[in-house]
Design an enzyme around this catalytic site. Structure first.
Site, PDB file in Angstrom:
ATOM      1  N   ASN A   1      -6.159   9.015  -5.874  1.00 49.80           N
ATOM      2  CA  ASN A   1      -5.768   8.145  -4.763  1.00 49.80           C
ATOM      3  C   ASN A   1      -5.199   8.989  -3.627  1.00 49.80           C
ATOM      4  O   ASN A   1      -4.609  10.040  -3.844  1.00 49.80           O
ATOM      5  CB  ASN A   1      -4.797   7.046  -5.216  1.00 49.80           C
ATOM      6  CG  ASN A   1      -3.517   7.545  -5.844  1.00 49.80           C
ATOM      7  OD1 ASN A   1      -3.509   8.487  -6.632  1.00 49.80           O
ATOM      8  ND2 ASN A   1      -2.407   6.890  -5.529  1.00 49.80           N
TER       9      ASN A   1
ATOM     10  N   CYS B   1     -11.850  -2.191  -5.964  1.00 47.09           N
ATOM     11  CA  CYS B   1     -12.553  -1.133  -6.696  1.00 47.09           C
ATOM     12  C   CYS B   1     -13.502  -1.713  -7.738  1.00 47.09           C
ATOM     13  O   CYS B   1     -14.561  -1.150  -8.001  1.00 47.09           O
ATOM     14  CB  CYS B   1     -11.563  -0.169  -7.329  1.00 47.09           C
ATOM     15  SG  CYS B   1     -10.876   0.959  -6.095  1.00 47.09           S
TER      16      CYS B   1
ATOM     17  N   CYS C   1      -8.262   4.378  -2.994  1.00 46.46           N
ATOM     18  CA  CYS C   1      -8.047   4.414  -4.440  1.00 46.46           C
ATOM     19  C   CYS C   1      -8.820   5.569  -5.076  1.00 46.46           C
ATOM     20  O   CYS C   1      -9.818   6.046  -4.533  1.00 46.46           O
ATOM     21  CB  CYS C   1      -8.509   3.100  -5.063  1.00 46.46           C
ATOM     22  SG  CYS C   1      -7.566   1.662  -4.539  1.00 46.46           S
TER      23      CYS C   1
ATOM     24  N   GLU D   1     -10.727   5.462  -7.685  1.00 48.21           N
ATOM     25  CA  GLU D   1     -12.088   5.058  -8.029  1.00 48.21           C
ATOM     26  C   GLU D   1     -13.011   5.179  -6.814  1.00 48.21           C
ATOM     27  O   GLU D   1     -14.146   5.643  -6.940  1.00 48.21           O
ATOM     28  CB  GLU D   1     -12.105   3.607  -8.535  1.00 48.21           C
ATOM     29  CG  GLU D   1     -11.297   3.389  -9.798  1.00 48.21           C
ATOM     30  CD  GLU D   1      -9.834   3.004  -9.550  1.00 48.21           C
ATOM     31  OE1 GLU D   1      -9.253   2.367 -10.423  1.00 48.21           O
ATOM     32  OE2 GLU D   1      -9.278   3.347  -8.476  1.00 48.21           O
TER      33      GLU D   1
ATOM     34  N   TYR E   1      -0.527   1.975   5.624  1.00 47.30           N
ATOM     35  CA  TYR E   1      -0.840   1.628   4.236  1.00 47.30           C
ATOM     36  C   TYR E   1      -2.255   1.121   3.968  1.00 47.30           C
ATOM     37  O   TYR E   1      -2.882   1.562   3.004  1.00 47.30           O
ATOM     38  CB  TYR E   1       0.173   0.629   3.687  1.00 47.30           C
ATOM     39  CG  TYR E   1       1.577   1.176   3.567  1.00 47.30           C
ATOM     40  CD1 TYR E   1       1.831   2.524   3.367  1.00 47.30           C
ATOM     41  CD2 TYR E   1       2.669   0.327   3.658  1.00 47.30           C
ATOM     42  CE1 TYR E   1       3.121   3.020   3.268  1.00 47.30           C
ATOM     43  CE2 TYR E   1       3.966   0.807   3.556  1.00 47.30           C
ATOM     44  CZ  TYR E   1       4.183   2.156   3.358  1.00 47.30           C
ATOM     45  OH  TYR E   1       5.462   2.624   3.263  1.00 47.30           O
TER      46      TYR E   1
ATOM     47  N   CYS F   1      -8.303  -2.005  -9.174  1.00 45.14           N
ATOM     48  CA  CYS F   1      -7.955  -3.167  -8.357  1.00 45.14           C
ATOM     49  C   CYS F   1      -9.224  -3.988  -8.087  1.00 45.14           C
ATOM     50  O   CYS F   1     -10.343  -3.547  -8.379  1.00 45.14           O
ATOM     51  CB  CYS F   1      -7.306  -2.715  -7.047  1.00 45.14           C
ATOM     52  SG  CYS F   1      -8.453  -1.950  -5.870  1.00 45.14           S
TER      53      CYS F   1
ATOM     54  N   GLU G   1      -2.953   8.162  -0.291  1.00 41.57           N
ATOM     55  CA  GLU G   1      -2.202   7.198   0.510  1.00 41.57           C
ATOM     56  C   GLU G   1      -2.141   7.643   1.967  1.00 41.57           C
ATOM     57  O   GLU G   1      -2.377   8.808   2.288  1.00 41.57           O
ATOM     58  CB  GLU G   1      -0.786   7.034  -0.049  1.00 41.57           C
ATOM     59  CG  GLU G   1      -0.770   6.403  -1.417  1.00 41.57           C
ATOM     60  CD  GLU G   1       0.625   6.231  -1.989  1.00 41.57           C
ATOM     61  OE1 GLU G   1       0.728   5.568  -3.027  1.00 41.57           O
ATOM     62  OE2 GLU G   1       1.604   6.762  -1.419  1.00 41.57           O
ATOM     63  N   ASN G   2      -1.807   6.682   2.823  1.00 37.15           N
ATOM     64  CA  ASN G   2      -1.730   6.924   4.252  1.00 37.15           C
ATOM     65  C   ASN G   2      -0.511   6.185   4.778  1.00 37.15           C
ATOM     66  O   ASN G   2      -0.193   5.094   4.293  1.00 37.15           O
ATOM     67  CB  ASN G   2      -3.016   6.401   4.911  1.00 37.15           C
ATOM     68  CG  ASN G   2      -3.148   6.804   6.346  1.00 37.15           C
ATOM     69  OD1 ASN G   2      -2.424   6.313   7.205  1.00 37.15           O
ATOM     70  ND2 ASN G   2      -4.084   7.696   6.611  1.00 37.15           N
ATOM     71  N   ALA G   3       0.171   6.747   5.772  1.00 36.88           N
ATOM     72  CA  ALA G   3       1.342   6.090   6.352  1.00 36.88           C
ATOM     73  C   ALA G   3       0.980   4.705   6.892  1.00 36.88           C
ATOM     74  O   ALA G   3       1.806   3.796   6.869  1.00 36.88           O
ATOM     75  CB  ALA G   3       1.951   6.952   7.455  1.00 36.88           C
TER      76      ALA G   3
END
Length: 141
Positions: free
Chosen positions: A48, A98, A59, A61, A54, A95, A50-52
């Protein structure tokens, strides 16, 4: 699928576990790794990111699927997801988004094995995780 007997996919677990450690998860602290075995037998592992902002995160996957496609493969034959610390008891399934991404490249009988960082937790088929799914066959492909 059986939720008691671990699958015979230690190479996928090792790839997903190693890639999980590379995750960029500074906001949630929740690292996930995924590894796909494609129809060629190759393993494609992702984590995964992440990014500021959101919603712009990705993910594990999705990362693994992108790498699979970029390598020229188009079919998932088996998938492993590793999420949660060893002994957490966490079942970290893909999720909803995904699950739909996996469906684009896999059928309802495709096995999805869930691990935490310490080992095997449970297995499902894609059909169990995404019943009555919408996929390429619904569009005549």
């Amino acid at each position: 699928m059986s939720d008691h007997a671990p699958p015979s996919a230690p190479d996928l677990f090792d790839a997903a576990k190693a890639t999980r450690l590379l995750a960029h998860a500074p906001y949630s602290g929740f690292k996930v790794g995924a590894a796909i075995r494609s129809e060629s037998g190759r393993i494609h592992a992702g984590c995964n990111v992440e990014n500021a902002a959101y919603p712009q995160g990705q993910c594990a996957e999705a990362t693994a699927i992108g790498l699979m496609v970029a390598s020229g493969d188009r079919r998932i034959t088996e998938l492993v997801v590793v999420g949660g610390e060893a002994g957490s008891g966490l079942i970290c399934t893909p999720c909803g988004g995904c699950r739909q991404r996996i469906r684009e490249f896999a059928g309802p009988d495709t096995p999805i094995h869930i691990y935490d960082a310490g080992g095997y937790r449970q297995s499902f088929t894609l059909g169990e995780l995404l019943p009555f799914s919408f996929g390429p066959d619904n569009l005549g492909f």
